[in-house]
Design a protein around this motif. Structure first.
Motif, PDB file in Angstrom:
ATOM      1  N   HIS A 146     -12.193 -10.408  12.648  1.00 18.55           N
ATOM      2  CA  HIS A 146     -11.531  -9.101  12.791  1.00 18.55           C
ATOM      3  C   HIS A 146     -10.218  -9.204  13.561  1.00 18.55           C
ATOM      4  O   HIS A 146      -9.945  -8.407  14.457  1.00 18.55           O
ATOM      5  N   ASN A 147      -9.385 -10.181  13.176  1.00 18.07           N
ATOM      6  CA  ASN A 147      -8.100 -10.332  13.863  1.00 18.07           C
ATOM      7  C   ASN A 147      -7.003  -9.423  13.303  1.00 18.07           C
ATOM      8  O   ASN A 147      -5.908  -9.383  13.833  1.00 18.07           O
ATOM      9  N   TRP A 148      -7.311  -8.694  12.235  1.00 21.41           N
ATOM     10  CA  TRP A 148      -6.330  -7.748  11.700  1.00 21.41           C
ATOM     11  C   TRP A 148      -7.042  -6.549  11.088  1.00 21.41           C
ATOM     12  O   TRP A 148      -8.229  -6.612  10.753  1.00 21.41           O
ATOM     13  N   LYS A 149      -6.295  -5.452  10.964  1.00 21.90           N
ATOM     14  CA  LYS A 149      -6.839  -4.284  10.267  1.00 21.90           C
ATOM     15  C   LYS A 149      -5.706  -3.439   9.700  1.00 21.90           C
ATOM     16  O   LYS A 149      -4.544  -3.544  10.130  1.00 21.90           O
ATOM     17  N   VAL A 150      -6.082  -2.634   8.733  1.00 15.51           N
ATOM     18  CA  VAL A 150      -5.150  -1.716   8.084  1.00 15.51           C
ATOM     19  C   VAL A 150      -5.659  -0.302   8.322  1.00 15.51           C
ATOM     20  O   VAL A 150      -6.837  -0.015   8.091  1.00 15.51           O
ATOM     21  N   ILE A 151      -4.784   0.575   8.785  1.00 16.75           N
ATOM     22  CA  ILE A 151      -5.185   1.967   9.012  1.00 16.75           C
ATOM     23  C   ILE A 151      -4.303   2.892   8.184  1.00 16.75           C
ATOM     24  O   ILE A 151      -3.163   2.573   7.855  1.00 16.75           O
ATOM     25  N   TRP A 152      -4.855   4.043   7.813  1.00 20.66           N
ATOM     26  CA  TRP A 152      -4.108   5.019   7.023  1.00 20.66           C
ATOM     27  C   TRP A 152      -4.647   6.425   7.249  1.00 20.66           C
ATOM     28  O   TRP A 152      -5.685   6.629   7.788  1.00 20.66           O
ATOM     29  N   PHE A 201       0.818  -1.218   0.000  1.00 20.24           N
ATOM     30  CA  PHE A 201       0.000   0.000   0.000  1.00 20.24           C
ATOM     31  C   PHE A 201       0.847   1.261   0.000  1.00 20.24           C
ATOM     32  O   PHE A 201       1.960   1.300   0.520  1.00 20.24           O
ATOM     33  N   ILE A 202       0.253   2.310  -0.586  1.00 21.20           N
ATOM     34  CA  ILE A 202       0.741   3.675  -0.412  1.00 21.20           C
ATOM     35  C   ILE A 202      -0.471   4.541  -0.063  1.00 21.20           C
ATOM     36  O   ILE A 202      -1.619   4.121  -0.238  1.00 21.20           O
ATOM     37  N   VAL A 203      -0.214   5.733   0.461  1.00 20.56           N
ATOM     38  CA  VAL A 203      -1.276   6.696   0.701  1.00 20.56           C
ATOM     39  C   VAL A 203      -1.127   7.812  -0.319  1.00 20.56           C
ATOM     40  O   VAL A 203      -0.072   8.447  -0.410  1.00 20.56           O
ATOM     41  N   ASP A 204      -2.162   8.046  -1.104  1.00 16.68           N
ATOM     42  CA  ASP A 204      -2.146   9.033  -2.180  1.00 16.68           C
ATOM     43  C   ASP A 204      -3.256  10.041  -1.921  1.00 16.68           C
ATOM     44  O   ASP A 204      -4.443   9.732  -2.062  1.00 16.68           O
ATOM     45  N   ASN A 205      -2.868  11.258  -1.545  1.00 21.03           N
ATOM     46  CA  ASN A 205      -3.841  12.319  -1.224  1.00 21.03           C
ATOM     47  C   ASN A 205      -4.872  11.857  -0.201  1.00 21.03           C
ATOM     48  O   ASN A 205      -6.077  12.099  -0.334  1.00 21.03           O
ATOM     49  N   GLY A 206      -4.367  11.183   0.819  1.00 15.58           N
ATOM     50  CA  GLY A 206      -5.236  10.749   1.903  1.00 15.58           C
ATOM     51  C   GLY A 206      -5.992   9.462   1.642  1.00 15.58           C
ATOM     52  O   GLY A 206      -6.669   8.950   2.537  1.00 15.58           O
ATOM     53  N   GLU A 207      -5.873   8.921   0.411  1.00 12.57           N
ATOM     54  CA  GLU A 207      -6.558   7.678   0.066  1.00 12.57           C
ATOM     55  C   GLU A 207      -5.547   6.544  -0.068  1.00 12.57           C
ATOM     56  O   GLU A 207      -4.443   6.743  -0.568  1.00 12.57           O
ATOM     57  N   ILE A 208      -5.945   5.371   0.365  1.00 16.22           N
ATOM     58  CA  ILE A 208      -5.057   4.223   0.238  1.00 16.22           C
ATOM     59  C   ILE A 208      -5.079   3.712  -1.198  1.00 16.22           C
ATOM     60  O   ILE A 208      -6.128   3.718  -1.863  1.00 16.22           O
ATOM     61  N   ALA A 209      -3.920   3.319  -1.687  1.00 22.36           N
ATOM     62  CA  ALA A 209      -3.801   2.848  -3.070  1.00 22.36           C
ATOM     63  C   ALA A 209      -2.733   1.758  -3.121  1.00 22.36           C
ATOM     64  O   ALA A 209      -2.012   1.518  -2.146  1.00 22.36           O
ATOM     65  N   VAL A 210      -2.647   1.098  -4.273  1.00 21.37           N
ATOM     66  CA  VAL A 210      -1.679   0.017  -4.456  1.00 21.37           C
ATOM     67  C   VAL A 210      -0.335   0.604  -4.869  1.00 21.37           C
ATOM     68  O   VAL A 210      -0.251   1.433  -5.774  1.00 21.37           O
ATOM     69  N   ASN A 211       0.715   0.168  -4.188  1.00 23.03           N
ATOM     70  CA  ASN A 211       2.071   0.544  -4.553  1.00 23.03           C
ATOM     71  C   ASN A 211       2.338   0.109  -5.991  1.00 23.03           C
ATOM     72  O   ASN A 211       2.128  -1.057  -6.335  1.00 23.03           O
ATOM     73  N   PRO A 212       2.788   1.015  -6.866  1.00 23.09           N
ATOM     74  CA  PRO A 212       3.014   0.646  -8.270  1.00 23.09           C
ATOM     75  C   PRO A 212       3.937  -0.562  -8.451  1.00 23.09           C
ATOM     76  O   PRO A 212       3.833  -1.273  -9.452  1.00 23.09           O
ATOM     77  N   SER A 213       4.822  -0.821  -7.495  1.00 23.66           N
ATOM     78  CA  SER A 213       5.731  -1.964  -7.630  1.00 23.66           C
ATOM     79  C   SER A 213       4.988  -3.294  -7.579  1.00 23.66           C
ATOM     80  O   SER A 213       5.530  -4.326  -7.978  1.00 23.66           O
ATOM     81  N   PHE A 214       3.726  -3.274  -7.100  1.00 22.19           N
ATOM     82  CA  PHE A 214       2.903  -4.488  -7.081  1.00 22.19           C
ATOM     83  C   PHE A 214       1.964  -4.574  -8.283  1.00 22.19           C
ATOM     84  O   PHE A 214       1.241  -5.554  -8.418  1.00 22.19           O
ATOM     85  N   SER A 215       1.983  -3.564  -9.131  1.00 26.35           N
ATOM     86  CA  SER A 215       1.082  -3.580 -10.289  1.00 26.35           C
ATOM     87  C   SER A 215       1.801  -3.383 -11.612  1.00 26.35           C
ATOM     88  O   SER A 215       1.245  -3.673 -12.667  1.00 26.35           O
ATOM     89  N   GLU A 216       3.038  -2.907 -11.595  1.00 22.77           N
ATOM     90  CA  GLU A 216       3.790  -2.662 -12.816  1.00 22.77           C
ATOM     91  C   GLU A 216       5.180  -3.282 -12.683  1.00 22.77           C
ATOM     92  O   GLU A 216       5.773  -3.249 -11.602  1.00 22.77           O
ATOM     93  N   PRO A 217       5.778  -3.835 -13.744  1.00 28.35           N
ATOM     94  CA  PRO A 217       5.167  -3.983 -15.067  1.00 28.35           C
ATOM     95  C   PRO A 217       4.177  -5.147 -15.139  1.00 28.35           C
ATOM     96  O   PRO A 217       3.451  -5.272 -16.114  1.00 28.35           O
ATOM     97  N   LYS A 218       4.143  -5.988 -14.086  1.00 27.28           N
ATOM     98  CA  LYS A 218       3.222  -7.117 -14.073  1.00 27.28           C
ATOM     99  C   LYS A 218       2.452  -7.092 -12.767  1.00 27.28           C
ATOM    100  O   LYS A 218       3.041  -6.927 -11.698  1.00 27.28           O
ATOM    101  N   PRO A 219       1.123  -7.238 -12.788  1.00 24.97           N
ATOM    102  CA  PRO A 219       0.351  -7.268 -11.544  1.00 24.97           C
ATOM    103  C   PRO A 219       0.820  -8.386 -10.622  1.00 24.97           C
ATOM    104  O   PRO A 219       0.982  -9.528 -11.043  1.00 24.97           O
ATOM    105  N   GLN A 220       1.050  -8.035  -9.350  1.00 26.53           N
ATOM    106  CA  GLN A 220       1.487  -9.013  -8.354  1.00 26.53           C
ATOM    107  C   GLN A 220       0.625  -8.900  -7.098  1.00 26.53           C
ATOM    108  O   GLN A 220       1.119  -8.898  -5.974  1.00 26.53           O
ATOM    109  N   HIS A 221      -0.684  -8.808  -7.309  1.00 27.72           N
ATOM    110  CA  HIS A 221      -1.602  -8.702  -6.169  1.00 27.72           C
ATOM    111  C   HIS A 221      -1.528  -9.941  -5.278  1.00 27.72           C
ATOM    112  O   HIS A 221      -1.862  -9.880  -4.092  1.00 27.72           O
ATOM    113  N   TYR A 222      -1.093 -11.051  -5.858  1.00 28.62           N
ATOM    114  CA  TYR A 222      -0.972 -12.299  -5.105  1.00 28.62           C
ATOM    115  C   TYR A 222       0.150 -12.244  -4.068  1.00 28.62           C
ATOM    116  O   TYR A 222       0.319 -13.186  -3.288  1.00 28.62           O
ATOM    117  N   ASN A 223       0.905 -11.160  -4.046  1.00 30.22           N
ATOM    118  CA  ASN A 223       1.989 -11.042  -3.079  1.00 30.22           C
ATOM    119  C   ASN A 223       1.622 -10.198  -1.862  1.00 30.22           C
ATOM    120  O   ASN A 223       2.504  -9.773  -1.111  1.00 30.22           O
TER     121      ASN A 223
END
Length: 526
Positions: free
Chosen positions: A520-526, A410-432
């Motif tokens: 609810h054993n885990w959570k992500v905050i930003w 994850f990264i935070v982009d203008n207050g919104e959570i988003a996917v780090n480009p290193s996990f989506s480019e050049p090949k999607p790696q959401h499985y990681n």
């Protein structure tokens, strides 16, 4: 008067990362999509009629990836592999071993190779005992009626031992692809003296082709950039593995990468003139041919229709019922707020392994989750890889490091959570990006990468770095795949050799009704 020199041209067509795709269908929805070998066949046949000199090469990851391919492996018996049937029919000249070729074990791969009317090439996959190439000749030479002589050398990413089940690659050694390229390119030029040397490499580019900027960790998984800069004597480099669309030139080497699933074909056109009795390259052109405006070849569909019919019947079996909601509507929300689908998969892993801690991932953003009446189609649409399970012993520090690796998704982009480009480019790696069960943790994305795990407890107590835990995860992750290096070479407590798709299906058949729950054993905050 100036002599007019005789000329000719060679056309090379490349498919890569077909991943078991023949029929123009999305198996999760049964909707038609313009992809697969049936579409590629139309273009290949057109070129067979038009071109005097033609090479057709598949660049790997051929026999795994669709329910059709999986059903054949599980239930096909002694029938020939449907992917090989089609490539034989289309008169492919060669194929390269891809990393996913090993997923179903060596017996399935050996059968596929033996059924092929074309050679499988991989110079750097060798027997550990002798150092000789496992799949026969490391290269092939084709001589055309015009006297034109083309050599094709095959190579495979040597990173496979970091992902694959060790039993599937027993007795093999994966030598460095770059070093192997240097050795064999020189050898081929000296011995064969080809008019053109083509390197077909199931691997991709580790740097930006224009700027040279690193686009990934330099692990050796992908070496195409270095190959173009460090290996002399390559005229055309066919690549794959990354599922990218690339057509161009790098350091004088023409390069191609034709996407995935047969949505595109890579095409290289090489022009020659006769000079002192030898063919000399005077022009090279590379392009990506989109297939969406073509029509599927009906004869190819007919050739493997029986396989498809049996696959469709299998996919439509109802296995069980969901009470509640396990459908996926927002992948980002699923990865930031615990979702019943992920908790369920972890629960199945824990029951199958007898282990109290588990981790898993949402493998791709098109995963639909489970509807009320669960079918095999939904299982294979969500769990798209033929993974098995491995229980390893890790330390508390390993656990924290793994969570930090996931938190870097994850990264935070203008207050919104988003996917780090290193996990989506050049090949999607959401499985990681992994989500865990059996521990409690909080990830704070506002903090720097490497410092985001702000809570990590087990049974109400803070996890200590030196503590030891037994954790179940898929075999890819347990081997350190996805840059989870903290798991590499850990003590293996147990291996469950049944594929996860079967474990999920068996769970539904056993329990019939499954409740959609989260604890609810885990959570992500930003």
């Amino acid at each position: 008067m100036k002599e007019i020199k005789a000329g000719t041209k060679l056309v090379i067509l490349e498919t890569s990362d077909l991943h078991g795709s023949i029929f123009p269908i999305h198996y999760g929805t049964n909707e038609n999509v313009p992809q697969g070998l049936s579409y590629a066949a139309t273009v290949i046949k057109k070129h067979r009629k038009q071109e005097e000199n033609l090479l057709v090469i598949d660049n790997g990851d051929l026999i795994q990836g669709t329910p059709l391919a999986y059903h054949f492996v599980k239930y096909g018996g002694n029938l020939p592999n449907p992917m090989i049937k089609v490539l034989n029919e289309l008169e492919y000249d060669a194929a390269v071993i891809g990393n996913h070729e090993f997923n179903y074990g060596m017996n399935i791969l050996n059968r596929a190779v033996s059924e092929s009317d074309f050679p499988w090439l991989s110079a750097n996959i060798v027997y550990s005992s002798t150092g000789t190439p496992k799949f026969g000749a490391p290269y092939m030479v084709k001589k055309f009626d015009s006297g034109l002589k083309a050599a094709v050398l095959g190579l495979t990413t040597h990173y496979i031992p970091n992902w694959e089940n060790p039993k599937h690659i027993q007795g093999l050694r994966f030598e460095d692809a770059l070093l192997t390229a240097k050795k064999w390119v020189n050898y081929i030029h000296e011995k064969e003296k080809p008019d053109i040397l083509i390197l077909a490499y199931h691997g991709g580019f580790e740097r930006d082709l224009e700027t040279g900027r690193e686009t990934e960790n330099q692990t050796g998984e992908n070496q195409a950039y270095r190959i173009c800069h460090e290996v002399e004597g390559i005229d055309l480099l066919l690549t794959g593995h990354q599922h990218r669309k690339i057509a161009g030139e790098l350091n004088g080497v023409t390069v191609l990468q034709p996407g995935f699933n047969g949505k595109q074909i890579g095409k290289a056109t090489i022009s020659f003139v006769k000079d002192d009795g030898r063919w000399k390259i005077v022009d090279k052109m590379a392009e990506i041919m989109e297939l969406e405006n073509e029509e599927p070849d009906e004869s190819i569909l007919t050739l493997v229709e029986k396989y498809e019919q049996e696959t469709q019947s299998w996919l439509d079996q109802t296995l069980g019922t969901i009470v509640g909601n396990m459908e996926v509507t927002d992948p980002i929300d699923l990865r930031t707020n615990e979702h019943p689908l992920i908790e369920f998969i972890n629960k199945v892993q824990m029951e199958a392994s007898g282990t109290a801690i588990s981790s898993t991932a949402l493998f791709h953003n098109e995963a639909p989750g489970f509807s009320k009446h669960v079918t095999m189609r939904e299982i294979v649409s969500n769990y798209v890889y033929p993974n098995t399970l491995t229980v390893i012993r890790i330390s508390g520090q390993d656990m924290k490091d793994a969570l930090e690796r996931s938190a870097s998704y994850f990264i935070v982009d203008n207050g919104e959570i988003a996917v780090n480009p290193s996990f989506s480019e050049p090949k999607p790696q959401h499985y990681n990006y992994d989500m865990w069960e059996g521990i409690d943790y909080v990830l704070d994305i506002r903090k720097p990468v490497g410092q985001r795990v702000v809570k990590l407890t087990h049974k109400g107590h803070d996890v200590k770095p030196e503590e030891e835990f037994e954790v179940v995860m898929n075999n890819y992750r347990a081997g350190g795949g996805g840059d989870y290096t903290m798991f590499k070479n850990k003590t293996i407590i147990k291996e469950i050799q049944t594929a996860m798709t079967e474990l999920l299906a068996n769970y539904f058949l056993k329990h019939n009704t499954v409740k959609a729950t989260v604890n609810h054993n885990w959570k992500v905050i930003w």
